[in-house]
Design a protein around this motif. Structure first.
Motif, PDB file in Angstrom:
ATOM      1  N   ASP A   1      -3.564  -2.968   7.898  1.00  0.00           N
ATOM      2  CA  ASP A   1      -4.559  -3.608   7.035  1.00  0.00           C
ATOM      3  C   ASP A   1      -4.548  -3.045   5.614  1.00  0.00           C
ATOM      4  OD1 ASP A   1      -5.716  -1.105   7.372  1.00  0.00           O
ATOM      5  OD2 ASP A   1      -7.669  -1.877   7.951  1.00  0.00           O
ATOM      6  N   GLY A   2      -3.644  -2.116   5.338  1.00  0.00           N
ATOM      7  CA  GLY A   2      -3.531  -1.532   4.007  1.00  0.00           C
ATOM      8  C   GLY A   2      -4.382  -0.294   3.800  1.00  0.00           C
TER       9      GLY A   2
ATOM     10  N   LYS B   1     -13.823   5.163   2.233  1.00  0.00           N
ATOM     11  CA  LYS B   1     -14.402   4.050   1.495  1.00  0.00           C
ATOM     12  C   LYS B   1     -13.459   2.887   1.640  1.00  0.00           C
ATOM     13  CE  LYS B   1     -16.876   6.486  -2.137  1.00  0.00           C
ATOM     14  NZ  LYS B   1     -16.985   6.703  -3.585  1.00  0.00           N
ATOM     15  N   SER B   2     -13.996   1.769   2.043  1.00  0.00           N
ATOM     16  CA  SER B   2     -13.198   0.563   2.178  1.00  0.00           C
ATOM     17  C   SER B   2     -13.518  -0.362   1.022  1.00  0.00           C
ATOM     18  CB  SER B   2     -13.492  -0.124   3.509  1.00  0.00           C
ATOM     19  OG  SER B   2     -12.667  -1.253   3.653  1.00  0.00           O
TER      20      SER B   2
ATOM     21  N   ALA C   1       0.835  -1.199   0.000  1.00  0.00           N
ATOM     22  CA  ALA C   1       0.000   0.000   0.000  1.00  0.00           C
ATOM     23  C   ALA C   1       0.873   1.253   0.000  1.00  0.00           C
ATOM     24  CB  ALA C   1      -0.941  -0.001   1.200  1.00  0.00           C
ATOM     25  N   ASP C   2       1.934   1.247   0.793  1.00  0.00           N
ATOM     26  CA  ASP C   2       2.852   2.387   0.857  1.00  0.00           C
ATOM     27  C   ASP C   2       3.479   2.662  -0.504  1.00  0.00           C
ATOM     28  OD1 ASP C   2       4.455   4.403   2.320  1.00  0.00           O
ATOM     29  OD2 ASP C   2       6.116   3.051   1.826  1.00  0.00           O
TER      30      ASP C   2
ATOM     31  N   ASN D   1      -6.617  -0.864   1.031  1.00  0.00           N
ATOM     32  CA  ASN D   1      -7.887  -1.332   1.580  1.00  0.00           C
ATOM     33  C   ASN D   1      -8.918  -0.230   1.761  1.00  0.00           C
ATOM     34  OD1 ASN D   1      -9.739  -3.131   2.754  1.00  0.00           O
ATOM     35  ND2 ASN D   1      -8.992  -2.674   4.785  1.00  0.00           N
ATOM     36  N   GLY D   2      -8.496   0.985   1.927  1.00  0.00           N
ATOM     37  CA  GLY D   2      -9.411   2.104   2.131  1.00  0.00           C
ATOM     38  C   GLY D   2      -8.627   3.395   2.207  1.00  0.00           C
ATOM     39  N   VAL D   3      -9.282   4.510   1.919  1.00  0.00           N
ATOM     40  CA  VAL D   3      -8.605   5.808   1.923  1.00  0.00           C
ATOM     41  C   VAL D   3      -9.455   6.811   2.693  1.00  0.00           C
ATOM     42  CG1 VAL D   3      -7.711   7.696   0.503  1.00  0.00           C
ATOM     43  CG2 VAL D   3      -7.550   5.341  -0.326  1.00  0.00           C
ATOM     44  N   TYR D   4      -8.832   7.497   3.617  1.00  0.00           N
ATOM     45  CA  TYR D   4      -9.453   8.597   4.348  1.00  0.00           C
ATOM     46  C   TYR D   4      -8.588   9.823   4.087  1.00  0.00           C
ATOM     47  CZ  TYR D   4     -11.194  11.448   8.218  1.00  0.00           C
ATOM     48  OH  TYR D   4     -11.743  12.452   8.955  1.00  0.00           O
ATOM     49  N   ALA D   5      -9.160  10.861   3.496  1.00  0.00           N
ATOM     50  CA  ALA D   5      -8.381  12.030   3.115  1.00  0.00           C
ATOM     51  C   ALA D   5      -8.848  13.277   3.848  1.00  0.00           C
ATOM     52  CB  ALA D   5      -8.484  12.239   1.602  1.00  0.00           C
TER      53      ALA D   5
END
Length: 104
Positions: free
Chosen positions: A56-57, A101-102, A32-33, A86-90
């Motif tokens: 968890d990505g 959203k996961s 993910a990184d 796995n999901g992004v929080y911005a």
């Protein structure tokens, strides 16, 4: 007194172990990184955003206030298409810019 010392030692040892990642979690986090880093670089935002990848990505990303809404929306939407993430929080300037959203 002995019970107190024993309880303290057990608590400390348990707390230390809970921070260890499994080989799978490390691989998930690294994948993910790599995706986040590459996408930010491709969009010339690598010096205008900071992020944290969870085991968890999932990714928490914060954009500098100079980043346009078009740019961060494009990047967040692209990040959300990546299987490794796995999901992004911005966030930007303390405000959520793209709801969480996961994928999984």
């Amino acid at each position: 007194m002995t019970i107190f010392i024993s309880s303290f030692v057990i608590t400390v040892l348990t707390a230390c172990q809970s921070n260890e990642l499994t080989t799978e979690e490390i691989a998930t986090q690294n994948a993910a990184d790599a995706e986040v880093s590459a996408i930010l670089f491709e969009h010339e935002l690598d010096s205008h955003a900071s992020y944290n990848v969870h085991k968890d990505g999932s990714v928490i990303i914060r954009f500098d206030k100079s980043v346009s809404s078009t740019a961060y929306t494009s990047v967040v939407n692209l990040l959300r298409t990546k299987e490794e993430i796995n999901g992004v929080y911005a966030k930007q300037s303390g405000y959520e810019v793209c709801p969480l959203k996961s994928i999984r």
